[in-house]
Enzyme design. Sequence first.
Site, PDB file in Angstrom:
ATOM      1  N   CYS A 119       0.799  -1.229   0.000  1.00  0.00           N
ATOM      2  CA  CYS A 119       0.000   0.000   0.000  1.00  0.00           C
ATOM      3  C   CYS A 119       0.829   1.274   0.000  1.00  0.00           C
ATOM      4  CB  CYS A 119      -0.945   0.000   1.178  1.00  0.00           C
ATOM      5  SG  CYS A 119      -2.199  -1.244   1.002  1.00  0.00           S
TER       6      CYS A 119
ATOM      7  N   CYS B   1       7.251   9.873   9.246  1.00  0.00           N
ATOM      8  CA  CYS B   1       8.308   9.032   8.656  1.00  0.00           C
ATOM      9  C   CYS B   1       9.323   8.647   9.725  1.00  0.00           C
ATOM     10  CB  CYS B   1       9.017   9.775   7.527  1.00  0.00           C
ATOM     11  SG  CYS B   1       7.945  10.110   6.141  1.00  0.00           S
TER      12      CYS B   1
END
Length: 305
Positions: free
Chosen positions: A35, A105
Amino acid sequence: MWNYSEKVFDHFMNPRNVGEVDHADGIGEVGSMACGDALRLSFRLDADGRIAEARFQTFGCGSAIASSSVLTEMVRGKTLEEAARITNEDIAAELDGLPREKMHCSVMGREALEAAMVDYFRKQGRDVPCGLLQQSTLLCHCFQVTKETVRDAILTHRLAEIEDVTNFTKAGGGCTDCHHDLGDLLRDCWEKLAAADAAATAPPAPAGGLVELAPLAPRPEVAHAPADAGVVARIRAVLDDEVVPALGADGGGIELVRYEHGRVYVRLTGACAACRKSDATIKGIVEEKLREFVADSLQVVEVNH
Ligand code: FES
């Protein structure tokens, strides 16, 4: 557009320690390769129990590559206890900062490291020492925002609505599963704020008398993205040029449903519609592209009807 430091660019252009460690002692994987936002981190210990080598593979944006790359350098030579003390803020600081929208992140890096350490202890048949696991609790999984971050934002900026929290922290801007928890936290924080306001502004209570509570401070105005007829055309162009080809490669697709007040409502189709991690696709690919090419305040919301 976001500003990236030289170090982010350097690690993005020249990532260190890419790949997987041979005969790894621990391997951790977070996100989903299928994904679009995923990280796999592996490490090997030396005879003294220090990390001799760490490597990563990621399917993510430049900030994910830079965060993973710098993390593999940060952990080298450390014991697991020392490595476990590295926070996602440390990773961002080592890169001379990340845009707020990209902090997830660094969180992904921290989580992959944690998962690899857990894998190491499981392989050894040993319990994972509690101290190795991060204490903060993730509240919004779409954006990897912790409860502590949300609480700080509410208290510091006196945020009153879930929408305000989303504007400040991104929490709640995706699948909405966390809205219930956000509501509870808002109530909690506002009880504290109201008590603090009352204590700060109320005149001293006459002995034995009633105390009149001070009114709550007014709710701050929250900026919303202005409506713009041209925005829809730009959104369509970015979806067609940047997003559809990326999703199409995996048998997925996307349709623009509508645009309202800075929110882009989309429907995933094909393989993406059935994907359990569609929130990662929405945030990691669709919203990122739209923010990069149209406006960095845009929020993308998936609809299923
Ligand atoms: S879990 Fe928070 S928006 Fe999806």
